[in-house]
Motif scaffolding. Structure first.
Motif, PDB file in Angstrom:
ATOM      1  N   THR A 201       0.835  -1.195   0.000  1.00  0.00           N
ATOM      2  CA  THR A 201       0.000   0.000   0.000  1.00  0.00           C
ATOM      3  C   THR A 201       0.869   1.244   0.000  1.00  0.00           C
ATOM      4  O   THR A 201       1.763   1.390   0.827  1.00  0.00           O
ATOM      5  CB  THR A 201      -0.940   0.013   1.220  1.00  0.00           C
ATOM      6  OG1 THR A 201      -1.790  -1.136   1.162  1.00  0.00           O
ATOM      7  CG2 THR A 201      -1.804   1.263   1.232  1.00  0.00           C
ATOM      8  N   VAL A 239      -4.866  -6.537 -13.093  1.00  0.00           N
ATOM      9  CA  VAL A 239      -3.610  -6.058 -13.675  1.00  0.00           C
ATOM     10  C   VAL A 239      -2.946  -7.232 -14.383  1.00  0.00           C
ATOM     11  O   VAL A 239      -2.826  -8.322 -13.828  1.00  0.00           O
ATOM     12  CB  VAL A 239      -2.660  -5.520 -12.581  1.00  0.00           C
ATOM     13  CG1 VAL A 239      -1.332  -5.090 -13.188  1.00  0.00           C
ATOM     14  CG2 VAL A 239      -3.311  -4.372 -11.835  1.00  0.00           C
ATOM     15  N   SER A 247      -3.949  -7.448  -9.015  1.00  0.00           N
ATOM     16  CA  SER A 247      -5.019  -6.460  -8.947  1.00  0.00           C
ATOM     17  C   SER A 247      -4.524  -5.215  -8.233  1.00  0.00           C
ATOM     18  O   SER A 247      -3.486  -5.221  -7.564  1.00  0.00           O
ATOM     19  CB  SER A 247      -6.239  -7.020  -8.204  1.00  0.00           C
ATOM     20  OG  SER A 247      -5.940  -7.209  -6.827  1.00  0.00           O
ATOM     21  N   VAL A 248      -5.302  -4.133  -8.390  1.00  0.00           N
ATOM     22  CA  VAL A 248      -5.005  -2.881  -7.706  1.00  0.00           C
ATOM     23  C   VAL A 248      -6.312  -2.314  -7.167  1.00  0.00           C
ATOM     24  O   VAL A 248      -7.377  -2.483  -7.774  1.00  0.00           O
ATOM     25  CB  VAL A 248      -4.312  -1.879  -8.657  1.00  0.00           C
ATOM     26  CG1 VAL A 248      -5.238  -1.477  -9.802  1.00  0.00           C
ATOM     27  CG2 VAL A 248      -3.828  -0.646  -7.911  1.00  0.00           C
ATOM     28  N   GLU A 249      -6.220  -1.686  -5.999  1.00  0.00           N
ATOM     29  CA  GLU A 249      -7.391  -1.090  -5.347  1.00  0.00           C
ATOM     30  C   GLU A 249      -7.038   0.339  -4.951  1.00  0.00           C
ATOM     31  O   GLU A 249      -6.017   0.578  -4.307  1.00  0.00           O
ATOM     32  CB  GLU A 249      -7.758  -1.908  -4.117  1.00  0.00           C
ATOM     33  CG  GLU A 249      -8.901  -1.360  -3.292  1.00  0.00           C
ATOM     34  CD  GLU A 249      -9.178  -2.217  -2.058  1.00  0.00           C
ATOM     35  OE1 GLU A 249      -9.579  -1.639  -1.026  1.00  0.00           O
ATOM     36  OE2 GLU A 249      -8.990  -3.446  -2.130  1.00  0.00           O
ATOM     37  N   ALA A 261      -3.176   3.487  -2.807  1.00  0.00           N
ATOM     38  CA  ALA A 261      -3.149   2.383  -3.767  1.00  0.00           C
ATOM     39  C   ALA A 261      -2.649   1.111  -3.103  1.00  0.00           C
ATOM     40  O   ALA A 261      -1.526   1.083  -2.580  1.00  0.00           O
ATOM     41  CB  ALA A 261      -2.251   2.736  -4.946  1.00  0.00           C
ATOM     42  N   THR A 262      -3.480   0.084  -3.107  1.00  0.00           N
ATOM     43  CA  THR A 262      -3.071  -1.230  -2.618  1.00  0.00           C
ATOM     44  C   THR A 262      -2.845  -2.123  -3.829  1.00  0.00           C
ATOM     45  O   THR A 262      -3.767  -2.392  -4.599  1.00  0.00           O
ATOM     46  CB  THR A 262      -4.136  -1.845  -1.693  1.00  0.00           C
ATOM     47  OG1 THR A 262      -4.315  -0.985  -0.565  1.00  0.00           O
ATOM     48  CG2 THR A 262      -3.700  -3.217  -1.213  1.00  0.00           C
ATOM     49  N   ILE A 263      -1.607  -2.557  -3.989  1.00  0.00           N
ATOM     50  CA  ILE A 263      -1.186  -3.309  -5.177  1.00  0.00           C
ATOM     51  C   ILE A 263      -0.889  -4.739  -4.782  1.00  0.00           C
ATOM     52  O   ILE A 263      -0.090  -4.992  -3.871  1.00  0.00           O
ATOM     53  CB  ILE A 263       0.064  -2.664  -5.811  1.00  0.00           C
ATOM     54  CG1 ILE A 263      -0.235  -1.207  -6.194  1.00  0.00           C
ATOM     55  CG2 ILE A 263       0.521  -3.462  -7.028  1.00  0.00           C
ATOM     56  CD1 ILE A 263       1.002  -0.393  -6.500  1.00  0.00           C
ATOM     57  N   ARG A 264      -1.545  -5.661  -5.446  1.00  0.00           N
ATOM     58  CA  ARG A 264      -1.300  -7.092  -5.226  1.00  0.00           C
ATOM     59  C   ARG A 264      -0.784  -7.678  -6.532  1.00  0.00           C
ATOM     60  O   ARG A 264      -1.558  -7.910  -7.458  1.00  0.00           O
ATOM     61  CB  ARG A 264      -2.584  -7.785  -4.768  1.00  0.00           C
ATOM     62  CG  ARG A 264      -3.173  -7.187  -3.493  1.00  0.00           C
ATOM     63  CD  ARG A 264      -4.504  -7.840  -3.122  1.00  0.00           C
ATOM     64  NE  ARG A 264      -5.026  -7.325  -1.875  1.00  0.00           N
ATOM     65  CZ  ARG A 264      -5.884  -6.305  -1.766  1.00  0.00           C
ATOM     66  NH1 ARG A 264      -6.303  -5.691  -2.869  1.00  0.00           N
ATOM     67  NH2 ARG A 264      -6.311  -5.900  -0.590  1.00  0.00           N
ATOM     68  N   ILE A 274       3.056   0.054 -12.356  1.00  0.00           N
ATOM     69  CA  ILE A 274       1.680   0.052 -11.861  1.00  0.00           C
ATOM     70  C   ILE A 274       1.338   1.404 -11.243  1.00  0.00           C
ATOM     71  O   ILE A 274       0.263   1.964 -11.479  1.00  0.00           O
ATOM     72  CB  ILE A 274       1.479  -1.087 -10.852  1.00  0.00           C
ATOM     73  CG1 ILE A 274       1.607  -2.440 -11.560  1.00  0.00           C
ATOM     74  CG2 ILE A 274       0.117  -0.977 -10.167  1.00  0.00           C
ATOM     75  CD1 ILE A 274       1.591  -3.642 -10.629  1.00  0.00           C
ATOM     76  N   VAL A 278      -1.581   4.128 -12.288  1.00  0.00           N
ATOM     77  CA  VAL A 278      -2.551   4.721 -11.364  1.00  0.00           C
ATOM     78  C   VAL A 278      -2.528   6.241 -11.489  1.00  0.00           C
ATOM     79  O   VAL A 278      -3.572   6.894 -11.557  1.00  0.00           O
ATOM     80  CB  VAL A 278      -2.258   4.291  -9.913  1.00  0.00           C
ATOM     81  CG1 VAL A 278      -3.154   5.057  -8.930  1.00  0.00           C
ATOM     82  CG2 VAL A 278      -2.475   2.789  -9.737  1.00  0.00           C
ATOM     83  N   TRP A 317      -5.789   3.127 -18.166  1.00  0.00           N
ATOM     84  CA  TRP A 317      -4.942   2.118 -17.566  1.00  0.00           C
ATOM     85  C   TRP A 317      -3.992   1.544 -18.607  1.00  0.00           C
ATOM     86  O   TRP A 317      -2.838   1.278 -18.343  1.00  0.00           O
ATOM     87  CB  TRP A 317      -5.794   1.005 -16.954  1.00  0.00           C
ATOM     88  CG  TRP A 317      -4.959  -0.025 -16.264  1.00  0.00           C
ATOM     89  CD1 TRP A 317      -4.570  -1.238 -16.744  1.00  0.00           C
ATOM     90  CD2 TRP A 317      -4.351   0.106 -14.986  1.00  0.00           C
ATOM     91  NE1 TRP A 317      -3.765  -1.883 -15.837  1.00  0.00           N
ATOM     92  CE2 TRP A 317      -3.619  -1.082 -14.740  1.00  0.00           C
ATOM     93  CE3 TRP A 317      -4.364   1.099 -14.003  1.00  0.00           C
ATOM     94  CZ2 TRP A 317      -2.904  -1.292 -13.563  1.00  0.00           C
ATOM     95  CZ3 TRP A 317      -3.654   0.890 -12.832  1.00  0.00           C
ATOM     96  CH2 TRP A 317      -2.942  -0.282 -12.620  1.00  0.00           C
TER      97      TRP A 317
END
Length: 496
Positions: A201, A239, A247-249, A261-264, A274, A278, A317
């Motif tokens: 995050t 993603v 994924s991104v949230e 931004a929470t990036i997984r 990424i 964003v 994106w």
């Protein structure tokens, strides 16, 4: 960017004026440190202050970043200052890694921009006070510092994510710049974790005002089923980078004037790319006060700007994804284009493995250009001409991976896109606006723009009339378009 007079910069520093944050940096000769104008430290004497237009310029002059005001967390406004379109395009490419890795060079970057290396260096020194390679190196260091400060990633992963060639080089750089090893800079309270369960995050700061509700509503109306989702005031999407999925949230933190931004994602080396996406999608780099002030000086637009201060021009994106959406949306409204995009994803999208699905509704990655270019049939219920255009866009993207990156002027960009079968002026301008981030792109023939302009002016207008009216809005016509779309009385613009 030309700096204000030193006396003006110093008054901004004395008053900790947030309006100058991201626009100026101060190097303090007595300490060897450079700060943001909002730094809480005691204000240094005027004669000890040097002012710079970028962090890279301050760092190149021999100053090291302040640990209190954290220059790495300043809003990054350089790409939308409007001082030089060439520098803006170059900065966008640098943010995506154009000067990282083996084989990268300023010469190659300049060639992509259609000018010589010497000219590019001159423009960077003129507008940013630093050479392109210094800008890239400063970005690398400051991103690493942000990861150290805001996450619990191991130092090996921080080094890899920030683009350092080795852990040794990473350690040497931080020892030289901060006079201490990287680990000594980490706060014990950093909350983010490294596992796929929570992701990484990061805060991405913007310059207020920021109309979060408008941009979230924009994305929600266009969210492709299976790929994107707006839920509980957050934006989520899948993603897919180099065959790896995650994924991104994105959430809003107005108190901190930032997005969270929470990036997984399984590969930390993809974190800069990424984050750049964003930033592009949510247009956090806009110097919105400057843009709003310019547009509000026109009586035609002033009421719209007053109604929606901080309105952003959403980016993309992915350039290919936006180009596909634009073709799908030709001659139809947003809802119909969204349905077609959902069908396309269900037929040709990449289904994510169960372990990479971080939300039950996010199950597909958007189709790659290779997938659509090689498909025997797209299987969509739409005119054959538009399906042919989709194939042409996919084939053009496969042939030119840089198709949706900044290259040349806005006129050259539009002309290059119009060479693709089925791409007319409206589609080319829209792609330039959202995918290539041309701040001056303006699809004057758009029905929604004309409808809004006619409602304001009270008379029938043609695209030529609107284009002539928009001359005074340059170089921010993309934002003028966004205001007109937002004010469209029909609320169903042909904006995809």
């Amino acid at each position: 960017m030309r700096l204000p007079e030193n006396s003006v910069c110093y008054r901004a520093l004395q008053s900790r004026d947030a309006r100058f944050d991201g626009l100026i940096y101060v190097g303090v000769q007595s300490t060897g440190i450079y700060c943001r104008p909002i730094c809480p430290a005691r204000t240094p004497k005027f004669e000890n202050c040097n002012f710079y237009s970028s962090a890279a310029a301050a760092q190149e002059a021999g100053f090291r970043p302040c640990l209190r005001c954290r220059p790495e967390s300043a809003p990054d406004l350089a790409s939308w200052r409007g001082t030089s379109n060439t520098v803006s395009r170059a900065l966008a490419l640098i943010a995506e890694g154009a000067l990282d890795g083996a084989g990268a060079s300023v010469e190659k970057l300049a060639a992509r921009l259609g000018l010589g290396e010497r000219q590019l260096r001159r423009l960077f020194l003129q507008h940013l006070g630093a050479a392109p390679i210094s800008v890239a190196q400063t970005r690398r260091v400051l991103f690493a510092k942000q990861l150290i400060h805001e996450t619990q990633l191991p130092m090996t992963e921080v080094a890899a994510a920030a683009g350092f060639s080795s852990l040794r080089r990473f350690n040497e750089t931080f020892q030289e710049l901060y006079h201490r090893p990287p680990g000594a800079l980490r706060r014990k309270t950093s909350a983010s974790r490294t596992g796929n369960e929570t992701g990484v995050t990061l805060r991405i700061q913007y310059r207020p005002p920021y109309d979060w509700d408008s941009i979230l509503a924009f994305l929600q109306a266009r969210a492709i089923p299976g790929v994107e989702l707006v839920e509980n005031g957050r934006y989520l999407r899948t993603v897919d980078i180099d065959g790896l999925c995650g994924s991104v949230e994105i959430a809003h933190q107005p108190k901190w004037q930032s997005l969270c931004a929470t990036i997984r994602f399984p590969n930390v080396k993809s974190l800069p790319a990424i984050v750049a996406r964003v930033r592009r999608l949510f247009d956090v780099g806009a110097d919105i006060e400057t843009i709003d002030a310019h547009l509000a000086s026109d009586q035609f637009l002033a009421p719209l700007v007053a109604q929606r201060p901080g309105l952003r021009a959403p980016g993309a994106w992915d350039g290919f994804e936006i180009a596909v959406r634009a073709v799908l949306g030709q001659q139809i409204n947003v809802a119909a284009a969204r349905r077609l995009a959902g069908q396309l994803v269900a037929l040709h999208g990449k289904e994510l493995p169960m372990e990479q699905r971080h939300h039950p509704e996010l199950i597909y990655a958007f189709p790659t250009p290779q997938r659509l270019a090689s498909a025997a049939s797209l299987g969509l219920g739409m005119p054959a001409a538009r399906q042919s255009s989709l194939k042409a866009v996919a084939e053009a993207t496969v042939a030119d991976p840089n198709l949706f990156r900044p290259l040349g002027s806005i006129e050259e960009t539009v002309e290059r896109l119009r060479m693709i079968r089925g791409i007319g002026d409206w589609t080319a301008q829209y792609i330039a606006l959202r995918a290539i981030r041309e701040s001056d792109a303006f699809p004057a023939s758009d029905i929604g723009l004309l409808r809004s302009a006619e409602a304001i002016k009270g008379e029938k207008l043609t695209a030529a009339h609107l284009l002539d009216r928009a001359r005074s809005w340059r170089p921010w016509r993309a934002y003028a378009a966004q205001h007109l779309w937002a004010a469209d009385p029909a609320k169903q613009p042909r904006q995809i």
